[in-house]
Write a protein that holds these residues in place. Sequence first.
Motif, short mmCIF file in Angstrom:
data_model
loop_
_atom_site.label_atom_id
_atom_site.label_comp_id
_atom_site.label_asym_id
_atom_site.label_seq_id
_atom_site.Cartn_x
_atom_site.Cartn_y
_atom_site.Cartn_z
N ILE A 245 46.50 60.08 53.11
CA ILE A 245 47.13 59.20 52.36
C ILE A 245 46.42 59.17 50.97
N PHE A 246 45.43 60.13 50.83
CA PHE A 246 44.47 60.58 49.72
C PHE A 246 44.93 62.03 49.35
N SER A 247 45.30 62.02 48.14
CA SER A 247 45.69 63.50 47.54
C SER A 247 44.29 64.11 47.48
N THR A 248 44.40 65.65 47.40
CA THR A 248 43.33 66.36 47.06
C THR A 248 42.58 66.07 45.79
N THR A 249 43.40 65.89 44.73
CA THR A 249 42.50 65.46 43.63
C THR A 249 41.99 64.18 43.62
N LEU A 250 42.52 63.04 44.22
CA LEU A 250 41.79 61.62 44.60
C LEU A 250 40.54 61.82 45.33
N LYS A 251 40.74 62.62 46.25
CA LYS A 251 39.56 62.85 47.14
C LYS A 251 38.31 63.42 46.43
N GLU A 252 38.59 64.49 45.58
CA GLU A 252 37.61 65.28 44.72
C GLU A 252 37.00 64.14 43.69
N ILE B 122 51.14 52.25 55.62
CA ILE B 122 49.62 51.82 55.48
C ILE B 122 49.51 50.67 54.91
N GLY B 123 48.53 50.00 55.01
CA GLY B 123 47.96 48.73 54.46
C GLY B 123 46.35 49.07 54.06
N THR B 124 45.60 48.05 53.36
CA THR B 124 44.52 48.13 52.79
C THR B 124 43.26 48.36 54.05
N GLN B 125 43.60 47.91 55.27
CA GLN B 125 42.68 48.15 56.37
C GLN B 125 42.76 49.54 56.72
N LYS B 126 43.88 50.07 56.80
CA LYS B 126 44.06 51.51 57.12
C LYS B 126 43.43 52.55 55.99
N VAL B 127 43.38 51.87 54.73
CA VAL B 127 42.88 52.76 53.68
C VAL B 127 41.37 52.75 53.97
N GLU B 128 40.82 51.29 54.35
CA GLU B 128 39.36 51.18 54.38
C GLU B 128 38.90 52.42 55.65
N GLN B 129 39.74 52.20 56.75
CA GLN B 129 39.29 52.89 57.82
C GLN B 129 39.24 54.53 57.43
N GLU B 130 40.38 55.13 56.80
CA GLU B 130 40.29 56.38 56.32
C GLU B 130 39.12 56.80 55.37
N ILE B 131 38.58 55.75 54.38
CA ILE B 131 37.78 56.15 53.36
C ILE B 131 36.34 56.47 54.29
N GLN B 132 36.15 55.24 55.27
CA GLN B 132 34.76 55.40 56.13
C GLN B 132 34.78 56.71 56.83
N GLN B 133 35.94 57.12 57.32
CA GLN B 133 35.90 58.50 57.81
C GLN B 133 35.56 59.69 56.88
N LEU B 134 36.27 59.65 56.03
CA LEU B 134 36.16 60.77 54.89
C LEU B 134 34.82 60.79 54.09
N PHE B 135 34.29 59.52 53.99
CA PHE B 135 32.95 59.55 53.20
C PHE B 135 31.85 58.18 53.81
N PRO B 136 31.51 59.04 55.12
CA PRO B 136 30.90 57.81 56.00
C PRO B 136 29.56 57.44 55.44
N ASP B 137 29.14 58.05 54.39
CA ASP B 137 27.69 57.48 53.62
C ASP B 137 28.08 56.61 52.58
N ALA B 138 29.45 56.48 52.26
CA ALA B 138 29.73 55.59 50.94
C ALA B 138 29.88 54.17 51.42
N SER B 139 29.35 53.05 50.49
CA SER B 139 29.51 51.96 50.85
C SER B 139 30.82 51.42 50.47
N VAL B 140 31.45 50.52 51.06
CA VAL B 140 32.85 50.11 50.91
C VAL B 140 33.14 48.71 51.09
N LEU B 141 33.92 47.95 50.09
CA LEU B 141 34.27 46.59 50.29
C LEU B 141 35.84 46.53 50.32
#
Length: 828
Positions: free
Chosen positions: A493-500, A580-599
């Motif tokens: 759900i994240f483009s390469t550009t957004l991930k970078e 996708i919904g915001t919960q799925k976005v949260e889950q994928e962010i935590q998988q991609l960036f495990p050390d990032a703090s997320v709300l």
Amino acid sequence: MVENNIAEVIVNNPSRNVDRIFHYLIPQEKLTKVKIGMRVLVPFGNGNKKTEAFIINRVNHSDMSNLKEICDIIDEIPLFDEKMLCLINWMRERYLCTYYEAIKAVSPPGIGLKHQEWIKINREIDNDTIEKKVKNSSLQKKIVKVLRENDGCLEYSQVAFLLGSSNIRSSISSLQKKKIIIISNEYRSLVKNKTIRLACLAISREEAIDHLEMMRVKAPSQARILEILMENEFVALSDLVMFSQGSYSAINSLYKKGLIHYKDHVIMRNPFADKQFERTGAYKPTLEQENVIKLTTEHIRNSIPATILLRGVTGSGKTEVFLQIIDQVISMGKQAIVLVPEISLTPQMVERFMSRFGDRVAVFHSGLSLGERYDQWKRIKNLEVDVVVGARSAIFAPFQNLGIIILDEEHENSYKSELPPRYHAREVAQQRSVNEKAVILLSSATPSIESYYKAERGEYILTQMLKRYNNAPLPKAKIVDMREELVRGNKSIFSTTLKEEIEYNIRNRQQTILFLNRRGFSTFVSCRNCGYVLNCPHCNISLTYHINNNRLTCHYCGYKIKNVSICPKCHSSYIRHFGIGTQKVEQEIQQLFPDASVLRMDIDTTGSKFSHERILSTFKDQNIDILIGTQMVSKGLDFPNVTLVGILAADMSLNIDDFRSSERTFQLITQVCGRAGRGDIEGRAVIQTYQPDDFTIQVAKNHDYLAFYKNEIQIRKQLNYPPFCQIISILISGTDEQAVVRKINELILDLKKQIKESGYSKVCSEILGPTPAPISRLKNKFRWRALLKCADNLEIRKLLNNLLYEFYNNKKNAGVNLTIDINPVNMF
């Protein structure tokens, strides 16, 4: 005849059958107390049941004979004055609502009455007589027994509960006729004043000293309590217990001896009592800000009603303009109402206003308890505040000398009520402006098409702030074609550009906001074997999967079931989650960036009190890396360290069956992008879409409001949509679809006939439908709709109002509901 001894009242009843003025005599002893805007109890109907009613006038003549008398006065002060009564009458005509609905809208929250019916055994009749009178009825015997077991007195519903039966009314009536029981009625407000009990000396200080010497040995706790009261005029009982290390029984002993008095003291429920706001001063305004402040305050000073539209780019300092205007409004002895569209905006706005104006600010929104809102209303009524900050209903704040009404983010749909009366806060503000000679300031980076069109025509005064306060550039936005991402094998759900870009921000301790206007984990659940989609059994809508509680939920009626792993239709195990919904976005962010703090900020995470404030404070104070949210994060938020915004599905709202879909998409993209780069570092925005060439997305990327407006206004003109007409939704719903279809066809046929016979064909350009509503079944009710395009015409509204009354007065229409909404913002 005594002058004005007849009260004109509106009874507290939602039925259109009683939506009219009733006359009641005012008893001689109440003549000086009854005022317009007060609530009274009146005997109503054939049974003379005591009913709540609102006084709207006093007259000295009535065409009705044998008038009944008012029973009692409920309020000490009026709930509304004559200015607000004018607004009530205007709303009834404008929004086709009842008196009751309009009065409820302007009244303080939680003032409704709770009726309690108390059943007491008549102590004047001896037990033997009672036994003889009830010996032939087992139910009457049981009622008497239950009452005796509970000190001879119980509330009606308690009697029914203890007997396990609701069918006791006839037995109760029979016992009353036999004079075995006495029935009394009490009417209590749902919201009461909050009080604390205080204690004070009932004797002189010298007398207390005499008692003190005798108590030190025999009653040391009482002695310590007396000592405290000798040094203080009043002390709360809870404080007495704490400071004396005594007990409530010790205090009560002093009371029984006549040494102390009790006094109940009303205290205000202040939701912000524990919060400290550091006082701030005004900033030096820019030239653009100064021009807006000067123009607005001139109109206020001269009491010239006007509507001023402020188009200010995101970050241009619109809130500071509000503060400086209000500062001058207060110096003129006038008051201000500031409306915000979302509760999520309230915490930051409240902080800004309380830091500037201290406790002269009241706050109004649904996140507060009924008691807190009632107390805020009382502060306004008692002239204890100069400024009200709140959501839509704050437009009815009972100010006496209103100077300005500000609508921040004036384009937002939440300013339109979807419940009766279906008012728009902007229209109500304009009516108050006329009635009270106040100024309206509409503010937005992306004004509604209707508002900007009125500014072009000179109905509104247009002012603009096109530079950010610190002269920072607007965020540089980049459009990413998600089709190309798929071609390159990126199914995330994240483009390469957004991930970078996110990676860059995390590395540099800069903050990111990710926006997706859909909550939940996935938007629907389907079987890949047979294609079955799990829908709500009560609505024609798919269930949304929420991962936190592993449930499927309908976001329209609240229906919930456990997640399924087997298809209910073909019994295969090929069940999958799609969308996708915001919960799925949260889950994928935590998988991609495990050390990032997320709300995450959506309806699911903001259900508790002050949850919006807690999330936003945590994001700011702890420098959280990523905030994921729905439209709650799209506007008004000002965080200097947010340098990146990611819009995950920019075209989601483009493909909705609504003529406003392009406008909403442009507004959302522009507003979300505007959250970035509000500090010293330039902002960036990544807009992900499957329709990169769409005109709306392209102009939103460039923050080009005028280009969007010029294109959109031409389309609206060609298709005859607002602002070139008003749209009226006529919807019939019911559990029997055939009856719904039959009724709406009859109604539209009758409406067309009346329009033709009345000669209104020129102002009614088109009737579309009837057809099934976009959501054709909601909460077990089938829904069919027709849309009427017409001019903003008083006679048309009268015709529609008559249609409503005829519909609800026809017993053949039982089981179906008719809803008429003028200029609805949601077309579902």
